[in-house]
Design an enzyme around this catalytic site. Structure first.
Site, short mmCIF file in Angstrom:
data_model
loop_
_atom_site.label_atom_id
_atom_site.label_comp_id
_atom_site.label_asym_id
_atom_site.label_seq_id
_atom_site.Cartn_x
_atom_site.Cartn_y
_atom_site.Cartn_z
N LEU C 61 0.88 -1.16 -0.30
CA LEU C 61 -0.44 -0.02 0.23
C LEU C 61 0.91 1.69 0.07
O LEU C 61 0.85 2.45 1.07
CB LEU C 61 -1.21 0.11 1.46
CG LEU C 61 -2.23 0.93 1.02
CD1 LEU C 61 -3.63 0.59 2.20
CD2 LEU C 61 -1.91 1.98 0.58
N GLU C 63 2.04 3.91 -2.91
CA GLU C 63 1.49 5.03 -4.31
C GLU C 63 3.36 5.46 -4.85
O GLU C 63 3.17 5.09 -6.24
CB GLU C 63 0.94 5.85 -4.21
CG GLU C 63 -0.90 5.62 -4.36
CD GLU C 63 -1.44 5.37 -3.46
OE1 GLU C 63 -0.64 5.79 -2.08
OE2 GLU C 63 -2.45 4.44 -3.18
N PHE C 86 -7.90 5.80 -6.83
CA PHE C 86 -8.63 6.89 -6.55
C PHE C 86 -7.45 7.61 -6.79
O PHE C 86 -6.32 7.93 -6.69
CB PHE C 86 -9.87 7.33 -5.39
CG PHE C 86 -10.53 6.35 -5.23
CD1 PHE C 86 -11.55 6.56 -5.35
CD2 PHE C 86 -10.39 4.77 -4.45
CE1 PHE C 86 -13.26 5.65 -5.71
CE2 PHE C 86 -11.54 4.08 -4.01
CZ PHE C 86 -12.78 5.02 -4.47
N PRO C 92 1.03 10.97 -4.27
CA PRO C 92 2.88 10.98 -4.20
C PRO C 92 3.15 9.92 -5.76
O PRO C 92 4.72 9.76 -5.42
CB PRO C 92 2.49 9.39 -3.09
CG PRO C 92 0.84 9.42 -2.64
CD PRO C 92 0.05 10.39 -3.30
N HIS C 132 -12.15 10.68 -3.14
CA HIS C 132 -12.36 10.06 -4.19
C HIS C 132 -13.17 10.57 -4.87
O HIS C 132 -13.82 10.46 -5.95
CB HIS C 132 -13.60 9.05 -3.74
CG HIS C 132 -12.66 7.87 -2.66
ND1 HIS C 132 -11.79 8.36 -1.47
CD2 HIS C 132 -12.42 6.76 -2.35
CE1 HIS C 132 -11.24 7.21 -0.52
NE2 HIS C 132 -11.75 6.73 -1.01
C1 LIG Z 1 -2.88 6.66 -0.64
C2 LIG Z 1 -3.91 5.93 -0.13
N1 LIG Z 1 -3.99 4.66 -1.18
C3 LIG Z 1 -4.86 3.87 -1.38
C4 LIG Z 1 -6.47 4.35 -0.91
C5 LIG Z 1 -7.49 3.08 -0.25
N2 LIG Z 1 -7.37 2.55 0.56
C6 LIG Z 1 -8.31 2.86 1.49
S1 LIG Z 1 -8.37 1.69 2.47
C7 LIG Z 1 -7.43 1.11 1.98
C8 LIG Z 1 -6.17 -0.42 3.12
C9 LIG Z 1 -6.17 0.56 4.32
O1 LIG Z 1 -5.49 -0.96 5.25
P1 LIG Z 1 -4.61 -0.59 5.97
O2 LIG Z 1 -3.61 0.58 6.16
O3 LIG Z 1 -4.06 -2.67 6.84
O4 LIG Z 1 -6.22 -0.05 7.06
P2 LIG Z 1 -7.17 -1.57 7.22
O5 LIG Z 1 -8.22 -0.56 6.98
O6 LIG Z 1 -7.51 -2.72 7.76
O7 LIG Z 1 -7.70 -0.44 8.76
C10 LIG Z 1 -6.89 0.99 0.82
C11 LIG Z 1 -6.21 0.87 0.05
C12 LIG Z 1 -6.27 5.34 0.79
N3 LIG Z 1 -6.66 5.60 0.61
N4 LIG Z 1 -5.17 6.32 0.53
#
Ligand SMILES: Cc1ncc(C[n+]2csc(CCOP(=O)(O)OP(=O)(O)O)c2C)c(N)n1
Ligand SMILES: Cc1ncc(C[n+]2csc(CCOP(=O)(O)OP(=O)(O)O)c2C)c(N)n1
Ligand SMILES: [Mg+2]
Ligand SMILES: [Mg+2]
Lengths: 359, 329, 329, 359
Positions: C61, C63, C86, C92, C132
């Site tokens: 996760l 970018e 999104f 980034p 988003h």
């Molecule tokens: C910079 C960014 N990239 C992608 C997203 C989309 N997104 C939202 S939550 C998520 C997963 C997050 O996982 P984690 O850090 O494990 O937290 P959890 O949701 O499990 O609490 C993603 C990819 C985002 N919000 N921000």
């Protein structure tokens, strides 16, 4: 107390500051003669470096980043790699690049303000100099990912500095290398300074090697002024990577003996005593002593080789100086594979403007 | 710099920083090499000696870090002035600038704010290495919540920087490094800020309006001189604050001259000059007697330094464009 | 999707990806959740099942990581298609896009290149959470070396994405998520790419030209319908490729109609609409019989979803602007 | 072999899955009654969570990120902090926020598409929800830097997920916290998944706690479903930070029992068996057993408290539902402290457009 994970950082050094062995060298270097070609390249790059600085001082080169003091690390990294591996340098690792086929004239062209310096004849696939700190580390990780997906036994090697080890891109590369178990080696060349910022101000971590722990990589710290340690550290990491064992972080302990670049004045922020002390650890003299005491090097050889270096570098400098400036069209011709119509017009305009000026 | 002696643009920046730090203890400076080294351009020279390492902070080498810390500090009562070492290194900061600095007030309905300044040495023409010569102001001008400022003289550098530091919202303060030391000017250290939403008419004229900002102000003034020799009277406007744009000053000038040449060193397509031309097309169409002209960098990267001067707008190109507007009507 | 059945825009994207991956083994897809989950919008649905986890890669996760890996892979012989989950998470990535993707060819005189596509679900109107819903195309349009593409129909989504993947240079491919599933169209899976430098005249008209891209194409077509009821004949142009811009198609239309309304959902100031208006001010001034109009998002952030539709351009606003151009002349 | 650095990652757990102690609790929790208020808040937030999901399912709320299963971690983090500390959450740590004074109506407003949800009455200085993953970590580090520079005995606490632990901003925050020895705690809430990406795909590191090693921070892994371990881990880190001992990374081992958000369908990518197994480790029932066996909780109390929760949450839901939409002017009014003239015009235009529509 329950402990769920344990780590340690090993340190490699074979050749002491005084030019005697402090540990038994790895089998590949049991015979000191194996070090001779590396030593000669270290002399060569030091010679190149001082000529380049002189060129800058006389207005024949732009800002130049010297590599004085880094010769063992740079030459060792380049020497340990295979031609088909990919190297992603930052901006001062000429020694590593020379070992891979980059020519001094290309280095000069680049710092001379000419993009053709990045158009290496060899190695065609290496990344170019990278000014935005540590971004090259992720490119190397991307290359390593390509190798892994294509099942090619190749390794991607990136370098960055102690300063660069703070850059998020370095962390990202380490993280990706661990997540995908990539054939990747992150070399952190710790020369004590990032322009004016000392190593201690970059991070609270006692070693920079341990940054690899964050991504589950193998970590190693080596004496970057000891060519044997550099070669052995690289060998371990490259072998491991090539055989599917995943990525490594190696911290090379060395020292930046020059200003950051020719645009910098290190006296503003750096203690002269520290520099003096660092000269006692520099990589060339200890290796010279070692080879001399093995009967493999003497003053006559040194001066003959110095002449040879000067001769070769002069050829390169002349080739650089004789290179005509690119035509104004060059700023358009390499932007897209297919030039958009508006750009064609701008190109024609620019050429016409040139014509008017000179016509 | 002894008070009363003329100073350069970069010295005016140092003077403004020192003034602001003396006047408000919440103001602090951070960036790479800004401490004992005084910044690679010497903008912060001497400040750490005066204000100590707790007011002038060297950062780890990471622009994301600088931007994120700055946002966090600003939201918690500090007035950070961050430095991007060069224009080409500002990109990793954009996420925090766009997603947070520009939005804290909006997002929280005013509960949290982000009064910060990002200083960015900007533009080409100093024979520097790659990535040290970029005109990337258009990265910021479409972003709501920001102010984007670019001084072109020592006096404006001083007054605009003070205003930027005192502003309650984030300001991108771009410094045309080519003219850091171009000339000196008397800049009283009186703490007087300049307004952050005003264009400056630097030279009155009646035939054509030259609109520009940053380092190209010099070329435009020289072009106006050259045009005057041919009997053409050019008005020269320094935009100074790109966002929010003081369009009325530009419109008023074009109302008078009927002709406009917009000059900037960023690539032409979607550079900030486009916005000014667009406003003219919307609001000044009936005043224009000739098509708008843009004299800009080409739509390619600024080349390494052997060719860079051929990329940048020049007096000749500006004069030629101005003459085209005259010929067209 | 059975061949022959009409498909949505997002299905056309999936179809193009699958075609490209079958045709060229260098093509691979990477991003967050693109694998087994098939992407949060289902753009990559089923691809990992067909092509395996070595062609459809979930990334950590980050970018910056996605962008940097993509650049590195592209330079080493792959044809990566990266997904930003999104629009609001693309910032980034900008450093690697601007400093490297857009420059590898230029920097190395063609030795290294960066044939990659960055897919960015784009824009507002889907009642999504913060970040988003952003229309940030102007972040890319001033950057030399990029192509910026935005489809507005299933057919164009398919043809333009194939072209983007085959292009030898980096392409930012922005997907108007509001119309991902708006309607279906027959999209033969014939591997035919569309040109990457052409605007589409979607409706002929003689009184006013409506220029837009992405999701607003629908509003513009509806506005043209509404205008027709009042006896006003509007031509509608889908820009489709913002960079490089096919200005001649727009100029030709404005030459005919004499009036132009530019519609986009990004904030007005320094949005890409400014570039089109600027080109008109430069090259079509004598054709214009009325000032150019821009109908855009306001110069503020798109609000959270309770208010977002009041932020976006609407049929009413477009119609009103078109009528103003008629009234002005 | 020379070793230059050694590290280990400790793991904390006191309360077993079956609700009995597996280790002696820290003195502060020797008396189980100390856990009662925390337990009640855990029940409260779970109750809120299910109501919020129901609101979303009936179209009265936008996309919502559930916190089911995270209650011990969230409540513990919030409970351990002092009011003057700063919390920088991501988007699902309602429990921590409630403990600090945020009201359920504010959570609902935010996910209901209204910026006023971020305008907490209390705590005024906490950061708002942060959608761009992990960027809040650097804001917390910035806050910690402000505290340190102003010599305030306050700590900044950031949370991120297992996915967020890959984000460069998290690494940057850890690096900065180490470099400046900041009063900073990075909580990594490892719930096994980042939307559809499992923890194992994020990194090659065996623990996420060890990311702190990269920056020289203290590292700890705790059972995030054991409220005692959470409180004790936080106490250590907060005490250390407040007394000038620098920053920490704590990994909380928990599990996301719900879909990622209401817009997600975890059945597409996640094995039901894994979820079932995770239910056996969830934080509330083990604590209930523990408190019940200590004679501190029974069914009557449970049902009385459930009623009380429902009553309080209904008040909040009604307050949310009755909140009129902001006027269109609100999108202009909070952008700048001083509204630029062009924006004033746009504001007037937007208000006029509204008037036309409704007039
Ligand atoms: C910079 C960014 N990239 C992608 C997203 C989309 N997104 C939202 S939550 C998520 C997963 C997050 O996982 P984690 O850090 O494990 O937290 P959890 O949701 O499990 O609490 C993603 C990819 C985002 N919000 N921000
Ligand atoms: C992203 C970015 N920020 C800032 C700079 C300016 N800069 C060039 S070299 C340097 C210091 C690098 O130090 P280090 O990584 O230790 O490498 P060294 O120069 O010592 O080899 C800085 C700050 C840059 N090139 N790129
Ligand atoms: Mg260094
Ligand atoms: Mg998670």
């Amino acid at each position: 107390m329950t402990v769920v994970a344990r780590f340690e950082i090993e340190y490699l050094q074979y050749l002491g500051q005084d030019g005697t062995l402090i540990a038994e060298p790895p089998p590949a270097f049991a015979d000191p003669a194996t070090l001779l070609p590396l030593f000669k390249q270290m002399l060569m790059v030091r010679s190149f470096d001082s000529k380049a600085i002189a060129l800058q001082r006389t207005g024949k080169l732009g800002t130049y980043a010297a590599c004085l003091g880094h010769e063992a690390t740079h030459i060792g990294i380049g020497a340990a790699m295979r031609p088909e591996d990919v190297f992603a340098p930052s901006y001062r690792e000429y020694g590593a690049q020379f070992m891979r086929g980059v020519r001094p004239r290309e280095v000069l062209l680049y710092w001379g303000g000419d993009e053709r310096g990045n158009d290496f004849a060899v190695p065609k696939h290496d990344f170019s100099w990278c000014v935005p700190i540590s971004t090259q580390c992720l490119h190397a990780a991307g290359a390593a990912l390509a190798f892994k997906l294509r099942k090619e036994p190749r390794v991607a090697v990136a370098t960055c500095g102690d300063g660069g080890s703070s850059k998020t891109d370095t962390y990202a590369a380490i993280n990706a290398a661990g997540a995908y178990a990539l054939p990747f080696v992150q070399c952190i060349i710790n020369n004590g300074w990032a322009i004016s910022v000392p190593r201690a101000a970059q991070t609270g971590a006692p070693t920079l090697a341990q940054k690899g722990i964050a991504g589950g990589l193998h970590c190693l710290q080596v004496d970057g002024n000891d060519i044997i340690a550099v070669m052995e550290g690289m060998r371990r990491a490259l072998d491991r990577a090539r055989s599917g064992g995943g990525g490594s972080v190696i911290e090379f302990m060395t020292y930046r003996l020059h200003d950051h670049t020719t645009a910098d004045d290190a006296r503003r922020y750096r203690n002269e005593d520290e520099v003096k002390a660092a000269w006692a650890r520099e990589p060339i003299s200890r290796l010279r002593t070692y080879l001399a005491s093995a009967g493999l090097w003497d003053e006559a050889q040194e001066s003959a080789w110095a002449d040879e270096c000067a001769r070769m570098i002069d050829i390169e400098i002349n080739a650089y100086l004789e290179m005509p400036v690119q035509p104004v069209s060059a700023m358009f011709d390499f932007l897209y594979a297919e030039m958009p119509p508006d750009l064609q017009l701008q190109r024609a305009e620019a050429i016409a403007a040139e014509g008017r000026k000179h016509g | 710099m002894a008070d009363g002696a003329p100073i350069t643009l970069i010295e005016a920046i140092t003077q403004a920083l020192a003034y602001a730090m003396r006047a408000d203890e919440r103001v602090l400076v951070l960036g790479e090499d800004v401490g004992v080294n005084g910044g690679v351009f010497r903008a912060t020279a001497g400040l750490q000696q005066i204000f100590g390492p707790e007011r002038v902070l060297d950062t780890p080498l990471d622009e994301t870090t600088i931007a994120g810390l700055t946002v966090g500090m600003a939201a918690q009562g500090m007035r950070p002035v961050a430095e991007a070492q060069f224009d080409g290194f500002v990109y990793p900061m954009i996420d925090h600038i766009v997603c947070h600095a520009a939005r804290f007030r909006y997002r929280t309905r005013g509960r949290l704010t982000c009064p910060m300044v990002l200083r960015v040495p900007w533009g080409g023409g100093i024979r520097a290495p790659e990535h040290h010569s970029e005109a990337n102001e258009a990265m910021f001008t479409n972003v709501p919540g920001l102010r984007v400022v670019m001084p072109s003289s020592p006096q404006r550098a001083y007054g605009l920087l003070l205003a930027a530091i005192r502003d309650e919202d984030p300001v991108i303060y771009m410094e045309p490094k080519r003219i850091y030391r171009q000339y000196k000017e008397l800049v009283p250290d009186d703490g007087e800020a300049l307004p952050l939403d005003v264009c400056y008419v630097l030279r009155d004229g009646s035939d054509v309006t030259l609109v520009t900002w940053g380092a190209q102000v010099k070329e435009c003034l020289e072009a106006a001189d050259a045009l005057a020799k041919d009997g053409i009277s050019a008005e020269v406007i320094d935009v100074a604050t790109l966002k929010p744009l003081d369009f009325p000053t530009i419109a008023e000038s074009v109302c008078k001259t009927g002709r406009c040449v917009i000059v900037h060193e960023a690539p032409k397509t979607a550079g900030f000059g486009a916005e000014i031309a667009a406003r003219l097309a919307e609001e000044s169409m009936y005043d224009l007697v000739a098509p708008v002209e843009r004299v800009t960098g080409y739509d390619t990267h600024i080349p390494l330094f052997r060719l860079e001067m051929k990329y940048l707008p020049s007096v000749e190109k500006i004069v030629a464009a101005a003459k085209r507007t005259l010929a067209a009507s």
